[in-house]
Design a protein around this motif. Structure first.
Motif, short mmCIF file in Angstrom:
data_model
loop_
_atom_site.label_atom_id
_atom_site.label_comp_id
_atom_site.label_asym_id
_atom_site.label_seq_id
_atom_site.Cartn_x
_atom_site.Cartn_y
_atom_site.Cartn_z
N ASN A 237 1.08 -1.18 -0.04
CA ASN A 237 0.16 0.02 0.03
C ASN A 237 0.75 1.12 0.08
O ASN A 237 0.27 2.45 -0.11
CB ASN A 237 -1.03 0.09 1.20
CG ASN A 237 -2.00 -1.12 1.15
OD1 ASN A 237 -2.59 -1.44 0.08
ND2 ASN A 237 -2.45 -1.71 2.20
N LYS A 302 1.24 7.03 0.46
CA LYS A 302 0.39 5.74 0.57
C LYS A 302 -0.55 5.76 -0.63
O LYS A 302 -1.11 6.89 -0.94
CB LYS A 302 -0.60 5.98 1.91
CG LYS A 302 -1.43 4.96 1.89
CD LYS A 302 -2.34 4.66 3.32
CE LYS A 302 -3.29 3.45 3.49
NZ LYS A 302 -3.91 3.50 4.91
N GLU A 303 -0.84 4.89 -1.48
CA GLU A 303 -1.50 4.83 -2.53
C GLU A 303 -2.91 4.59 -1.93
O GLU A 303 -3.21 3.76 -1.34
CB GLU A 303 -1.19 3.50 -3.34
CG GLU A 303 0.45 3.60 -3.81
CD GLU A 303 0.47 4.80 -4.84
OE1 GLU A 303 -0.55 5.25 -5.50
OE2 GLU A 303 1.54 5.03 -5.24
N GLN A 304 -3.84 5.20 -2.51
CA GLN A 304 -5.17 5.15 -2.20
C GLN A 304 -6.11 5.22 -3.34
O GLN A 304 -6.03 5.94 -4.35
CB GLN A 304 -5.75 6.45 -1.21
CG GLN A 304 -5.22 6.42 0.05
CD GLN A 304 -5.74 7.73 0.87
OE1 GLN A 304 -6.15 8.67 0.42
NE2 GLN A 304 -5.79 7.59 2.23
N GLN A 305 -7.03 4.31 -3.39
CA GLN A 305 -7.92 4.24 -4.56
C GLN A 305 -8.87 5.38 -4.59
O GLN A 305 -9.58 5.70 -3.64
CB GLN A 305 -8.78 2.86 -4.06
CG GLN A 305 -9.55 2.20 -5.32
CD GLN A 305 -8.33 1.71 -6.35
OE1 GLN A 305 -7.31 1.37 -6.06
NE2 GLN A 305 -8.89 1.46 -7.66
N ASN A 306 -9.03 5.79 -5.88
CA ASN A 306 -10.05 6.86 -6.27
C ASN A 306 -11.49 6.16 -6.32
O ASN A 306 -11.49 5.40 -7.45
CB ASN A 306 -9.40 7.76 -7.37
CG ASN A 306 -10.57 8.90 -7.47
OD1 ASN A 306 -11.69 8.83 -7.26
ND2 ASN A 306 -9.84 9.97 -8.11
N CYS A 312 -5.49 4.44 -8.59
CA CYS A 312 -4.61 4.76 -7.03
C CYS A 312 -3.96 6.32 -7.52
O CYS A 312 -3.60 6.51 -8.29
CB CYS A 312 -3.53 3.70 -6.99
SG CYS A 312 -4.25 2.17 -6.73
N ASN A 315 -1.12 9.62 -1.53
CA ASN A 315 -1.56 10.22 -0.55
C ASN A 315 -0.36 10.95 0.17
O ASN A 315 0.15 10.22 0.88
CB ASN A 315 -2.64 9.62 0.44
CG ASN A 315 -2.89 10.21 1.73
OD1 ASN A 315 -2.65 11.54 1.82
ND2 ASN A 315 -3.38 9.68 2.66
#
Length: 318
Positions: A237, A302-306, A312, A315
């Protein structure tokens, strides 16, 4: 009677210990004693006598086929059989090549909780599947990530962070960006040149920054890499970048931090990080190139899902 065909005999009353009883244990973890009970119809545990029968008297580990025995019925594991010079460790009689097939059958009938149940693992396994699970169990303790010594300390992440801070005196930082300067007066010494570990706390997680020198084939190199204090699945992540430069030039690296489940040596030997040849490192150091003065900067995100696009997005931590 053919000696090689002898089997040990075990009273059937000792073989099965069924459901609806309590299995409890007290173990020490992270400097604290933890007592845990498993109660109810999902808990299956062997009678103490049977469990002891399956414990090798030499190494005290659980025995797996082939389980060997002497002429008097004393058992031991196959690994220890090779260590005792063909003498039974219990009665000192000469060992033959006798398999204890009955005890192997007993083991097949048992189901046991994972040995990390007191750390939260709820799983129960057949005897012969338990060992493989425990080698990969997500609840197993982590090894100390410190690279400067052969540290044997294990524990959960909270305990290891305190251990790194108090016992190894590592640098502790809060934030997801860093700017470190590594100095060495004699850069030609590359064997075992390991700088102090740095631990970062961001996004509610801990990360370890390593920097060291070693010989890559015939070439002396420096390497910087990041490890995630947690499991590999969670490490995916996060992404990190590293950069070194000077005199208008720079080298950059971007990757996913490796879990501390992978040893420091395994990560280093996989070359999964920013590798800088010594001549380039001295060029970045400036001056007369006789002293290493290398500045390494970096960032963790940190990779966050849109939720709208499914893409991704990074963040960034401030």
């Amino acid at each position: 009677m053919d000696i090689d065909s002898i089997e040990c005999v075990i009273d059937n009353d000792e073989i099965h210990h069924h459901l609806n009883h309590q299995f409890s244990s007290t173990k020490s973890h992270g400097g604290a004693t933890v007592a845990t009970n498993i109660v109810g119809p999902t808990a299956i545990a062997p009678a103490t006598s049977v469990y002891e029968l399956l414990e090798c008297p030499v190494c005290t580990n659980s025995m797996y086929p082939p389980i060997h025995q002497c002429h008097n019925g004393h058992t031991l594991c196959s690994t220890c059989k090779a260590r005792v010079h063909n003498r039974c460790p219990t009665c000192r009689q000469e060992l033959g090549d006798i398999r204890c097939l009955a005890l192997e059958k007993v083991a097949e009938s048992l189901e046991l909780p994972c040995k990390y149940y007191n750390l939260g693992c709820p799983e129960i396994f057949p005897y012969y599947s338990k060992l493989k699970h425990e080698s990969l169990c997500n609840f197993r303790p982590y090894s100390c990530p410190y690279a400067g010594s052969e540290c044997a300390v294990v524990g959960d992440i909270t305990y290891l962070v305190a251990h790194l801070r108090d016992d190894h005196k590592v640098d502790m930082h809060t934030g997801c960006t860093f700017n470190h300067r590594y100095v060495k007066s004699n850069p030609r010494e590359v064997e075992n040149a390991t700088w102090m570990l740095t631990v970062f706390h961001c996004f509610g997680q801990y990360f370890c920054l390593h920097f060291e020198a070693f010989q890559l084939g015939m070439a002396p190199v420096y390497m910087a890499f990041l490890r995630f204090m947690g499991d590999e699945e969670d490490a995916r992540n996060y992404t990190y970048s590293l950069e070194v430069g000077g005199s208008g030039r720079k080298l950059t690296w971007e990757g996913t931090p490796r879990s501390v489940r992978d040893s420091h040596r395994k990560v280093r030997d996989s070359h999964d990080g920013l590798i800088i040849q010594r001549n380039m490192a001295l060029f970045f150091s400036g001056g007369d190139r006789k002293e290493l003065k290398l500045r390494v900067t970096g960032r963790i995100w940190k990779e966050q899902q849109n939720p709208d696009s499914g893409v991704c997005i990074p963040n960034m931590c401030v």
